[in-house]
Design a protein around this motif. Structure first.
Motif, PDB file in Angstrom:
ATOM      1  N   ARG A  86      43.832  50.254  34.794  1.00  0.00           N
ATOM      2  CA  ARG A  86      43.926  50.277  36.264  1.00  0.00           C
ATOM      3  C   ARG A  86      44.987  49.258  36.664  1.00  0.00           C
ATOM      4  N   SER A  89      44.441  43.292  38.561  1.00  0.00           N
ATOM      5  CA  SER A  89      43.930  42.516  39.693  1.00  0.00           C
ATOM      6  C   SER A  89      44.958  41.463  40.094  1.00  0.00           C
ATOM      7  N   LEU A 176      34.017  48.467  34.032  1.00  0.00           N
ATOM      8  CA  LEU A 176      35.125  47.507  34.121  1.00  0.00           C
ATOM      9  C   LEU A 176      34.873  46.317  33.186  1.00  0.00           C
ATOM     10  N   PHE A 177      33.670  45.761  33.237  1.00  0.00           N
ATOM     11  CA  PHE A 177      33.369  44.615  32.370  1.00  0.00           C
ATOM     12  C   PHE A 177      33.322  45.024  30.898  1.00  0.00           C
ATOM     13  N   SER A 239      39.065  43.758  44.368  1.00  0.00           N
ATOM     14  CA  SER A 239      38.497  42.640  43.603  1.00  0.00           C
ATOM     15  C   SER A 239      37.077  42.314  44.056  1.00  0.00           C
ATOM     16  N   SER A 242      34.881  44.893  42.634  1.00  0.00           N
ATOM     17  CA  SER A 242      34.863  44.851  41.168  1.00  0.00           C
ATOM     18  C   SER A 242      34.036  43.691  40.650  1.00  0.00           C
ATOM     19  N   ALA A 243      34.252  42.540  41.256  1.00  0.00           N
ATOM     20  CA  ALA A 243      33.700  41.292  40.712  1.00  0.00           C
ATOM     21  C   ALA A 243      32.435  40.870  41.420  1.00  0.00           C
TER      22      ALA A 243
HETATM   23  C1  OVP Z   1      34.443  37.842  37.276  1.00  0.00           C
HETATM   24  C2  OVP Z   1      36.541  39.568  38.101  1.00  0.00           C
HETATM   25  C3  OVP Z   1      35.889  40.523  37.344  1.00  0.00           C
HETATM   26  C4  OVP Z   1      36.285  41.833  37.446  1.00  0.00           C
HETATM   27  C5  OVP Z   1      37.311  42.189  38.300  1.00  0.00           C
HETATM   28  C6  OVP Z   1      37.968  41.238  39.052  1.00  0.00           C
HETATM   29  C7  OVP Z   1      37.576  39.916  38.947  1.00  0.00           C
HETATM   30  C8  OVP Z   1      39.093  41.638  39.949  1.00  0.00           C
HETATM   31  O1  OVP Z   1      39.726  40.773  40.536  1.00  0.00           O
HETATM   32  O2  OVP Z   1      39.342  42.845  40.075  1.00  0.00           O
HETATM   33  S1  OVP Z   1      36.042  37.893  38.008  1.00  0.00           S
END
Ligand code: OVP
Length: 404
Positions: A86, A89, A176-177, A239, A242-243
């Motif tokens: 993708r 970020s 994603l993780f 973000s 996602s996070a």
């Molecule tokens: C835990 C994190 C994790 C996954 C995605 C993003 C940040 C992002 O900025 O897209 S920090």
């Protein structure tokens, strides 16, 4: 930890263990102990990447963002040689100078001042959720009833995305993780569905989708002011989505599990509800919902007595650093009398979790609501882990509470 003329005197400790195997992900502490004992830096032979598991080493590398960059990606994939799945970020997978404006914008939007007016609303929401759960009975699955239910109730509304389709949030984050790790069974399991989840997530980042007054709206307003460009705004909203969901779900799972297994700590919290904040940080230290992230060397770097060559991936074991007995006495104990500050569960340095005040407010609200009504908490069955290449998570947590 770095020298201008790199020299390394010793052969690098090496392991053929797979930190992304089901066995290690299900029970990572024995592996992490071996990793810390093996040395400051260990070669993970199977992947050709390096690993750090000691507190001082991990902390120093995280602080050295020039030597250990994020912009080549913080997963096992090197964005300079392989295309990311993708668009990167603008926060997690960026470094100065590109990182600066998005970071400054988001840290103001998610900062303690900005959250002040949210706090009483989230406390009322948490009180209401706990009332609803307890009305159904005093035995429940703490993962679905509390750890998932609360963030999903408050966070998407705070961002300002539509109701429809929110079921995509958790599976998107989960994949994603996973994708920060190697293409193992977990990635293969999620890959067929990620297009659908990512398509929905990306659509919600558009200005037309975002409600007035929330975090998303504040990001778009920053674009109007010229603090970021209009092209950056949707990626910064992404973000948040996602996070900001899986991480807080698993953080709340961690703190609930810690209390259920440390009744002395629950008794202390009931005596002094202000301990909810330290309990949250101690749970992040103990369980580190984000267990690992990679960095990439930007030159030859000597750590201890080994040389890490330029352009190598290094896996930072945040959870292991938080369990390093060199830094933390009795590290496995959930201890509300210790000062957990300095843990690296949120990272350290310029990338340290920009959402931590949001996460802390969610967890403190929920724990406070529970403490108002619940005398004691216990597990009534073995909780089951949810495996993820990056996250430390629970799938189920059968819980019984006694009302006060
Ligand atoms: C835990 C994190 C994790 C996954 C995605 C993003 C940040 C992002 O900025 O897209 S920090």
């Amino acid at each position: 930890m770095t020298t201008s003329t790199p020299t390394a005197s010793t052969a690098i400790p090496t392991t053929d263990e797979d930190p992304f195997s089901a066995a290690v992900l299900a029970d990572p502490l024995p592996f992490q102990h071996r990793l810390r004992e093996a040395g400051e830096v260990v070669l993970l032979e199977r992947y050709g990447v390096y690993a750090m598991g000691r507190y001082d080493t991990v902390r120093a590398a995280l602080l050295d963002w020039q030597g250990f960059e994020s912009s080549a990606g913080v997963g096992i994939t090197d964005f300079r040689t392989e295309a990311p799945w993708r668009p990167p970020s603008l926060l997690l997978e960026a470094d100065p100078p590109h990182h600066d404006a998005p970071r400054a914008v988001l840290s103001r939007i998610l900062g303690p001042r900005a959250l002040r007016e949210l706090a009483p609303r989230w406390q009322a929401d948490a009180d209401r959720l706990v009332d609803e759960v307890l009305e159904q009975g005093t035995e429940f699955d703490a993962v679905t009833s509390l750890a998932e239910a609360f963030p999903l109730r408050v966070f998407p509304d705070a961002v300002g995305i539509p109701e429809e389709g929110r079921r995509h949030l958790l599976p998107y984050g989960d994949h994603l993780f996973n994708s920060f790790g190697p293409e193992n069974f977990l990635v293969q399991h999620g890959a067929p569905h990620i297009g659908e989840h990512a398509g929905w997530v990306n659509e919600q980042c558009a200005r037309e989708k975002i409600a007035d007054g929330g975090f998303g709206d504040a990001i778009w307003s920053a674009a109007d002011r010229g603090d970021i460009t209009p092209a950056q705004a949707p990626l910064i909203v992404r973000s948040l989505l996602s996070a900001g969901v899986d991480t807080t779900v698993h953080a709340i799972g961690a703190v609930l599990h810690a209390f259920a297994t440390h009744p002395d700590a629950w008794a202390m919290l009931r005596e002094d509800p202000a301990l909810a904040r330290v309990a949250f940080d101690e749970a992040i230290r103990l369980e580190a919902p984000v267990q690992t992230f990679f960095r990439t060397t930007t030159r030859d770097i000597v750590v201890g007595d080994v040389l890490i060559p330029d352009r190598r991936k290094i896996l930072m074991f945040l959870g292991s650093a938080n369990h390093d007995p060199r830094r933390w006495p009795d590290p496995q104990r959930f201890d509300l009398t210790r000062d957990p500050s300095g843990h690296v569960g949120f990272g350290m340095g310029i990338h340290q979790c920009v959402g931590q005040h949001v996460a802390r407010l969610e967890a403190v609200s929920l724990v406070t609501a529970l403490a108002r009504r619940v005398e004691s908490i216990e597990l009534i069955g073995e909780p089951e882990r949810h495996l993820n290449n990056t996250l430390r998570a629970w799938e189920t947590m059968p819980m019984r509470v006694e009302l006060s």
